[in-house]
Enzyme design. Structure first.
Site, PDB file in Angstrom:
ATOM      1  N   GLY A 197      49.039  -2.536 -25.275  1.00  0.00           N
ATOM      2  CA  GLY A 197      49.976  -2.226 -26.073  1.00  0.00           C
ATOM      3  C   GLY A 197      48.932  -2.480 -27.327  1.00  0.00           C
ATOM      4  O   GLY A 197      48.030  -2.844 -27.445  1.00  0.00           O
ATOM      5  N   ARG A 254      46.794  -4.548 -32.404  1.00  0.00           N
ATOM      6  CA  ARG A 254      46.473  -4.691 -33.779  1.00  0.00           C
ATOM      7  C   ARG A 254      46.533  -3.499 -34.486  1.00  0.00           C
ATOM      8  O   ARG A 254      45.739  -3.047 -35.516  1.00  0.00           O
ATOM      9  CB  ARG A 254      44.801  -4.995 -33.922  1.00  0.00           C
ATOM     10  CG  ARG A 254      43.726  -3.967 -33.152  1.00  0.00           C
ATOM     11  CD  ARG A 254      42.370  -4.279 -33.663  1.00  0.00           C
ATOM     12  NE  ARG A 254      41.522  -3.452 -32.816  1.00  0.00           N
ATOM     13  CZ  ARG A 254      40.283  -3.260 -32.910  1.00  0.00           C
ATOM     14  NH1 ARG A 254      39.680  -3.857 -34.049  1.00  0.00           N
ATOM     15  NH2 ARG A 254      39.546  -2.697 -32.231  1.00  0.00           N
ATOM     16  N   ASP A 276      43.073 -11.264 -32.768  1.00  0.00           N
ATOM     17  CA  ASP A 276      43.478 -11.679 -34.178  1.00  0.00           C
ATOM     18  C   ASP A 276      44.395 -10.969 -34.806  1.00  0.00           C
ATOM     19  O   ASP A 276      45.065 -10.869 -35.865  1.00  0.00           O
ATOM     20  CB  ASP A 276      42.371 -12.138 -34.935  1.00  0.00           C
ATOM     21  CG  ASP A 276      41.342 -10.970 -35.281  1.00  0.00           C
ATOM     22  OD1 ASP A 276      41.536  -9.986 -34.878  1.00  0.00           O
ATOM     23  OD2 ASP A 276      39.946 -11.495 -35.707  1.00  0.00           O
ATOM     24  N   ARG A 287      44.823   6.924 -39.196  1.00  0.00           N
ATOM     25  CA  ARG A 287      44.497   7.848 -38.394  1.00  0.00           C
ATOM     26  C   ARG A 287      45.565   8.636 -38.195  1.00  0.00           C
ATOM     27  O   ARG A 287      46.886   8.241 -38.196  1.00  0.00           O
ATOM     28  CB  ARG A 287      43.589   7.458 -37.188  1.00  0.00           C
ATOM     29  CG  ARG A 287      44.411   6.750 -36.014  1.00  0.00           C
ATOM     30  CD  ARG A 287      43.498   6.774 -34.723  1.00  0.00           C
ATOM     31  NE  ARG A 287      44.381   6.095 -33.671  1.00  0.00           N
ATOM     32  CZ  ARG A 287      43.626   5.238 -32.689  1.00  0.00           C
ATOM     33  NH1 ARG A 287      42.395   5.109 -32.668  1.00  0.00           N
ATOM     34  NH2 ARG A 287      44.397   4.903 -31.824  1.00  0.00           N
ATOM     35  N   ASP A 343      43.996   3.758 -20.972  1.00  0.00           N
ATOM     36  CA  ASP A 343      45.007   3.420 -22.288  1.00  0.00           C
ATOM     37  C   ASP A 343      44.043   4.202 -23.307  1.00  0.00           C
ATOM     38  O   ASP A 343      44.666   4.391 -24.383  1.00  0.00           O
ATOM     39  CB  ASP A 343      44.897   1.942 -22.494  1.00  0.00           C
ATOM     40  CG  ASP A 343      43.790   1.171 -22.383  1.00  0.00           C
ATOM     41  OD1 ASP A 343      43.254   1.285 -21.560  1.00  0.00           O
ATOM     42  OD2 ASP A 343      43.378   0.739 -23.730  1.00  0.00           O
ATOM     43  N   ASP A 353      40.148   6.528 -29.878  1.00  0.00           N
ATOM     44  CA  ASP A 353      39.574   5.206 -29.897  1.00  0.00           C
ATOM     45  C   ASP A 353      38.160   5.312 -29.715  1.00  0.00           C
ATOM     46  O   ASP A 353      37.519   5.157 -28.955  1.00  0.00           O
ATOM     47  CB  ASP A 353      40.120   4.268 -28.561  1.00  0.00           C
ATOM     48  CG  ASP A 353      41.420   3.627 -29.240  1.00  0.00           C
ATOM     49  OD1 ASP A 353      41.794   4.069 -30.332  1.00  0.00           O
ATOM     50  OD2 ASP A 353      41.960   2.960 -28.469  1.00  0.00           O
TER      51      ASP A 353
HETATM   52  P1  AMP Z   1      40.434  -0.883 -27.286  1.00  0.00           P
HETATM   53  O1  AMP Z   1      39.314  -1.202 -26.331  1.00  0.00           O
HETATM   54  O2  AMP Z   1      40.143  -0.803 -28.826  1.00  0.00           O
HETATM   55  O3  AMP Z   1      41.188   0.518 -26.864  1.00  0.00           O
HETATM   56  O4  AMP Z   1      41.707  -1.920 -26.956  1.00  0.00           O
HETATM   57  C1  AMP Z   1      42.078  -2.554 -25.915  1.00  0.00           C
HETATM   58  C2  AMP Z   1      43.312  -3.476 -26.240  1.00  0.00           C
HETATM   59  O5  AMP Z   1      42.750  -4.448 -27.009  1.00  0.00           O
HETATM   60  C3  AMP Z   1      44.440  -2.859 -26.739  1.00  0.00           C
HETATM   61  O6  AMP Z   1      45.434  -3.208 -26.361  1.00  0.00           O
HETATM   62  C4  AMP Z   1      44.313  -3.430 -28.180  1.00  0.00           C
HETATM   63  O7  AMP Z   1      45.203  -3.549 -29.081  1.00  0.00           O
HETATM   64  C5  AMP Z   1      43.598  -4.786 -28.080  1.00  0.00           C
HETATM   65  N1  AMP Z   1      42.714  -5.330 -28.998  1.00  0.00           N
HETATM   66  C6  AMP Z   1      41.269  -4.853 -29.241  1.00  0.00           C
HETATM   67  N2  AMP Z   1      41.006  -5.655 -30.441  1.00  0.00           N
HETATM   68  C7  AMP Z   1      42.109  -6.460 -30.825  1.00  0.00           C
HETATM   69  C8  AMP Z   1      42.171  -7.736 -31.655  1.00  0.00           C
HETATM   70  N3  AMP Z   1      41.051  -7.693 -32.646  1.00  0.00           N
HETATM   71  N4  AMP Z   1      43.400  -8.351 -31.731  1.00  0.00           N
HETATM   72  C9  AMP Z   1      44.284  -7.859 -31.068  1.00  0.00           C
HETATM   73  N5  AMP Z   1      44.343  -7.019 -30.250  1.00  0.00           N
HETATM   74  C10 AMP Z   1      43.038  -5.981 -29.855  1.00  0.00           C
HETATM   75 MG    MG Z   2      42.470   1.726 -26.899  1.00  0.00          MG
END
Ligand code: AMP
Ligand code: MG
Length: 502
Positions: A99, A102, A134, A185, A264, A274
């Site tokens: 989900g 952030r 965070d 975005r 995802d 992403d």
């Molecule tokens: P991503 O690798 O950017 O596609 O993120 C994978 C998951 O990690 C997603 O559910 C993001 O919302 C969560 N996520 C990544 N960075 C953060 C962060 N700094 N704080 C909270 N959730 C994060």
């Molecule tokens: Mg992602």
């Protein structure tokens, strides 16, 4: 954390007309939420052309109210922002709840042509999905997504677009303390394979989700029946397979390494999404990996088509009960579609290389293409530069090509290529010009991206602005941009690593 019960009644009119069909139509797939306050918002970059094409008012976006919306600190009047729920396979392992940890879906903009686009924020603060994170993002990686996604768009590759980056004035802890930022975005939608993986475990909602996705991305399929051999859910799966096969072929043609192709991060629309640890290749190398966390090379350059197909198999699993109540029938049907992936991918890749070599159609001898790939990889030639050098070769200037592959090695191939062009009735001058229209001179080179982001993090946006101008005009040569056409020094590339989710 508990969900906020009601949406605030705002008076902020900087981004009017946001709709919320995802939140309204698909209950249980999102949580009403809003961003965290922002100490000192400062608009670092605004994509005015994109704003105008979305019907947004540039002056309003630049106003205090506009920047507050783009920073996640204010909810536009009438909007119902949500954090979206999704699951996902990360590096092959299933995570039942990811989900928007952030991020926020602020709402949907509907254009005059009826096209619906998500307006989404990344780095807007913690949500119920933040797990250990965070909820924030920092200037370097958000500008990186801005730059690379806009470069991809300029290269003609389906992608989410970047609208703005706002520095928040918040100090965010990463390796050290870094300046916080929020990216805004725009996407055809934020529906992912992971959205379906989440929904299928919640029963009938997966059917509503599929119908929603069809209406939004493949509306031509709505007329198909819900059941039977040519049912709309099987056709939907085939449409996503086709969109993704085409997309990943485009990545391979420009040397783009996504870096974190978890389910995802695989869209239903067929847009690239992403931009975390992504990078562009210099040397053609199927084993190229840049991400610091991709130890096994799962998402290496040459693995991308196979991984995409694997991700599509995860999507197929979520659609089985919609496709046929009899599991064996459903499995046979999706397997046949999934099996078409390789041929679809190959078709897109081969026609793409044919265009890069100056042919007007895709009926090019596969062996000719394969031999060029082998020569390019064997000699570690720059996967961007070599195609411009080949066009120069056709114009009688062999010097650039000599810098990539020794003439005695590539000579026989050049003869075959020229003969093939002649057979296709393609004049060499005409072919060279066509090549220059599809082969970029300027891509986001890793060393330049790195330098521009370091400067921006330190407060100097100049190099970022220049690089953005260069990579969003990838095809036409400009003398003052000579340095942007070269690959990174080998010493840089050998130690270059990108970081995820930062
Ligand atoms: P991503 O690798 O950017 O596609 O993120 C994978 C998951 O990690 C997603 O559910 C993001 O919302 C969560 N996520 C990544 N960075 C953060 C962060 N700094 N704080 C909270 N959730 C994060
Ligand atoms: Mg992602």
């Amino acid at each position: 954390m508990t969900a906020i019960p009601d949406y605030p009644v705002g008076t902020n009119s900087a981004v009017p007309g946001l709709e919320s069909s995802f939140a309204d139509d698909l209950s249980g797939l999102s949580v009403p939420w809003q961003g965290t306050e922002v100490p000192e918002p400062e608009l670092l970059v605004l994509n005015e052309d994109l704003a105008v094409s979305l019907g947004l008012d540039v002056a309003a976006l630049r106003s205090d109210d506009g920047v507050a919306v783009l920073a996640g600190a204010a909810v536009p009047a009438g909007a119902k922002p949500v954090a979206m729920a999704y699951a996902g396979h990360q590096f092959g392992g299933y995570a039942p709840l990811l989900g928007d940890g952030r991020a926020l879906l602020l709402g949907e903009l509907v254009g005059g042509d009826g096209r619906r686009a998500d307006l989404h924020l990344k780095g807007s603060g913690p949500t119920p999905f933040s797990r250990g994170g965070d909820g924030f993002a920092v200037v370097g990686p958000m500008l990186r997504e801005y730059l690379v996604s806009e470069a991809m768009h300029a290269l003609g590759i389906p992608t989410t677009r970047a609208l703005s980056v706002v520095a928040t004035g918040r100090q965010v802890l990463r390796d050290g303390v870094e300046p916080g930022a929020v990216l805004a975005r725009v996407a055809a939608s934020h529906l992912r394979v992971g959205t379906f993986e989440f929904a299928v475990r919640r029963g009938e909602i997966v059917r509503s989700l599929a119908d929603y996705a069809i209406a939004r991305h493949y509306p031509e399929l709505l007329d198909l029946p819900e059941t039977g051999e040519t049912n709309r859910y099987l056709a939907f799966f085939a449409a996503v397979v086709e969109a993704q096969a085409s997309l990943v072929a485009k990545w391979m043609l420009v040397g783009f390494v996504h870096g974190v192709m978890n389910t995802d991060n695989t869209t239903i629309s067929g847009e690239t999404i992403d931009y975390g640890p992504c990078a562009f290749l210099d040397r053609l190398d199927p084993a190229a990996v840049f991400s610091s966390i991709d130890h096994g090379g799962r998402y290496a350059f040459g693995n991308q088509p196979a991984v995409l197909k694997w991700n599509l198999a995860r999507l197929a699993e979520t659609l089985l009960t919609l496709i046929d109540p009899e599991p064996n029938v459903a499995i046979a049907a999706v397997t046949a579609v999934l099996d078409s992936f390789d041929e679809r991918y190959d078709g897109h890749f081969v026609s793409g290389v044919a265009a890069k070599l100056g042919f007007a159609d895709a009926t090019v001898d596969r062996a000719l293409i394969d031999r060029l790939l082998t020569l390019t990889a064997e000699h570690g030639a720059d996967w961007t530069g070599i195609f411009r050098a080949l066009a120069d070769e056709l114009r009688g200037n062999g010097d650039p090509l000599d810098g990539f592959v020794p003439r005695e090695q590539i000579g026989p191939w050049l003869d075959r290529w020229r003969a093939a062009l002649a057979e296709h009735g393609r004049g060499e001058q005409e072919a060279a010009e066509a090549m220059d229209r599809v082969n970029p001179l300027y891509i986001p080179r890793n060393h330049q991206v790195d330098a521009a982001l370091k400067a921006a993090t330190g407060g100097n946006l100049g190099p970022f602005e220049t690089l953005l101008e260069v990579v969003t005009h990838p095809f036409g040569r400009r003398d003052e941009w000579a340095e942007f056409a070269s690959p990174a020094p080998r010493s840089f590339t050998d130690s270059f690593r990108t970081f995820c989710g930062t």
